[in-house]
Write an enzyme that holds these catalytic residues in place. Structure first.
Site, mmCIF file in Angstrom:
data_model
loop_
_atom_site.group_PDB
_atom_site.id
_atom_site.type_symbol
_atom_site.label_atom_id
_atom_site.label_comp_id
_atom_site.label_asym_id
_atom_site.label_seq_id
_atom_site.Cartn_x
_atom_site.Cartn_y
_atom_site.Cartn_z
ATOM 1 N N ASP A 155 27.911 -35.380 8.699
ATOM 2 C CA ASP A 155 28.588 -33.810 8.838
ATOM 3 C C ASP A 155 27.945 -32.928 7.994
ATOM 4 O OD1 ASP A 155 29.482 -34.952 6.520
ATOM 5 O OD2 ASP A 155 31.615 -34.804 7.128
ATOM 6 N N ASN A 156 26.803 -33.465 7.222
ATOM 7 C CA ASN A 156 26.174 -32.599 6.321
ATOM 8 C C ASN A 156 26.688 -32.501 4.820
ATOM 9 O OD1 ASN A 156 23.601 -30.925 6.102
ATOM 10 N ND2 ASN A 156 24.908 -28.887 5.957
ATOM 11 N N ASP A 212 11.647 -1.442 -15.649
ATOM 12 C CA ASP A 212 12.659 -0.478 -16.009
ATOM 13 C C ASP A 212 12.801 -0.758 -17.343
ATOM 14 O OD1 ASP A 212 14.498 -2.669 -16.019
ATOM 15 O OD2 ASP A 212 14.593 -2.584 -14.076
ATOM 16 N N ASP A 264 8.834 -8.958 -15.167
ATOM 17 C CA ASP A 264 10.380 -9.053 -15.171
ATOM 18 C C ASP A 264 10.882 -10.278 -15.091
ATOM 19 O OD1 ASP A 264 13.069 -7.741 -14.942
ATOM 20 O OD2 ASP A 264 12.578 -6.695 -12.916
ATOM 21 N N ARG A 311 13.305 12.326 -11.236
ATOM 22 C CA ARG A 311 13.483 13.009 -9.824
ATOM 23 C C ARG A 311 12.857 14.344 -9.648
ATOM 24 N NH1 ARG A 311 16.254 12.245 -5.347
ATOM 25 N NH2 ARG A 311 17.231 10.319 -6.291
ATOM 26 N N SER A 371 13.250 -10.118 -6.597
ATOM 27 C CA SER A 371 14.103 -10.609 -5.429
ATOM 28 C C SER A 371 13.631 -9.805 -4.149
ATOM 29 C CB SER A 371 15.380 -10.283 -5.594
ATOM 30 O OG SER A 371 16.414 -10.588 -4.715
ATOM 31 N N HIS A 401 20.031 -13.501 -16.174
ATOM 32 C CA HIS A 401 19.813 -12.191 -15.858
ATOM 33 C C HIS A 401 20.519 -11.217 -16.908
ATOM 34 C CE1 HIS A 401 18.736 -8.715 -13.606
ATOM 35 N NE2 HIS A 401 19.957 -8.229 -13.413
ATOM 36 N N GLY A 424 11.462 -7.380 -3.909
ATOM 37 C CA GLY A 424 10.410 -6.681 -4.273
ATOM 38 C C GLY A 424 10.007 -5.511 -4.124
ATOM 39 N N LYS A 452 11.687 6.509 -14.037
ATOM 40 C CA LYS A 452 11.789 7.419 -12.695
ATOM 41 C C LYS A 452 12.262 8.520 -13.186
ATOM 42 C CE LYS A 452 13.697 3.416 -9.954
ATOM 43 N NZ LYS A 452 14.658 2.918 -9.178
#
Length: 284
Positions: A34-35, A163, A212, A188, A216, A125, A218, A186
């Site tokens: 049943d896993n 970043d 980094d 704008r 995740s 993280h 990318g 960044k």
């Protein structure tokens, strides 16, 4: 001290055991029809201290497996258990982003604090998650190992963080590479146009090492690589401690112009070229 491997870190656990000059304890893992997960400590235990090494790539399975291993070890007379989770799952859900959410890592910290005596991880993280634990929470840094790996692959590079939040990783790597470091900013330019470029350094005609803690999807790094190439950067190597690399992340990076992607064995993938075994041994 004995070393016990979870099913997801068998090779890494062997490397750690070898560095510690101890035998890797034999463990049987399997699944019921049943896993449901089954674990069994096969070897006789004659030590009261154990180190479990089990990264959490398949998060939910790894967590249940770890709980079962701890229970089995306690039954065998082990008094002190250190859990080494090189990649600690749910660590990014460290606060409520929306009302009603569970703070996942806080909930898991309560469980770990009740079943192990110490937890070791690599490049979490957010480091403030240590406050959720009532046991010693120790974390190591694998960025120096990544920098050593690329040392002979780049010519007079600049080191970039994707970043400002990752600037410390770039700073650490730059010391080993004897290089300048910066982060990508960044700007704008219009409602539809964003410029990404190093804050102060010029990437034109320079090799670049972008580092980094985790890659995740990318997407962010691929965009940065593409723009750095357009600005005249030469060879670009992208590195991370935890190469999660969801879906077509690698394809995005290579298509953007990356020469090589490098990760560690905290999260096994096809780019896990650097081992954190020595980092773990130093923390033990």
């Amino acid at each position: 001290m004995i070393v016990v491997s979870g099913s997801q870190s068998q090779n890494l656990a062997f490397k750690v055991a070898k560095l510690l000059n101890t035998k890797l304890t034999r463990v049987e893992y399997k699944r019921f029809p049943d896993n449901e997960i089954y674990v069994r400590i096969v070897d006789e235990i004659n030590d009261d201290e154990a180190v479990i090494i089990n990264t959490q790539k398949n998060q939910n399975d790894a967590i249940v497996e770890t709980i079962l291993l701890c229970d089995a070890l306690r039954d065998e007379g082990v008094k002190k258990i250190t859990l080494v989770a090189p990649y600690l799952a749910y660590a990014r859900q460290d606060k409520k982003f929306n009302p009603g959410e569970a703070i996942s890592i806080r909930a898991l910290a309560k469980i770990y604090s009740n079943i192990v005596d110490k937890l070791i991880t690599i490049n979490p993280h957010e480091t403030h998650i240590k406050d959720f634990f009532t046991i010693p929470f120790i974390y190591g840094d694998a960025v120096p190992k990544l920098a050593e790996y690329v040392k002979d692959k780049l010519n007079d590079p600049i080191v970039l963080a994707p970043d400002k939040g990752a600037l410390e990783f770039a700073k650490t790597a730059s010391k080993i590479l004897n290089a300048e470091y910066d982060y990508l900013e960044k700007t704008r330019l219009s409602p539809t146009e964003i410029q990404i470029a190093p804050k102060t350094l010029d990437a034109k005609d320079r090799d670049v090492f972008i580092v980094d803690d985790i890659i995740s999807t990318g997407g962010t790094m691929a965009t940065a690589v593409k723009l750095l190439k357009e600005q005249g950067a030469k060879k670009i190597i992208a590195a991370c401690v935890h190469p999660v690399l969801i879906g077509d992340a690698l394809n995005k990076l290579y298509s953007a112009g990356v020469e090589e992607v490098v990760g560690t064995d905290t999260y096994l993938s096809e780019v896990s070229k650097v081992s954190v075994a020595e980092v773990i041994v130093d923390l033990l």
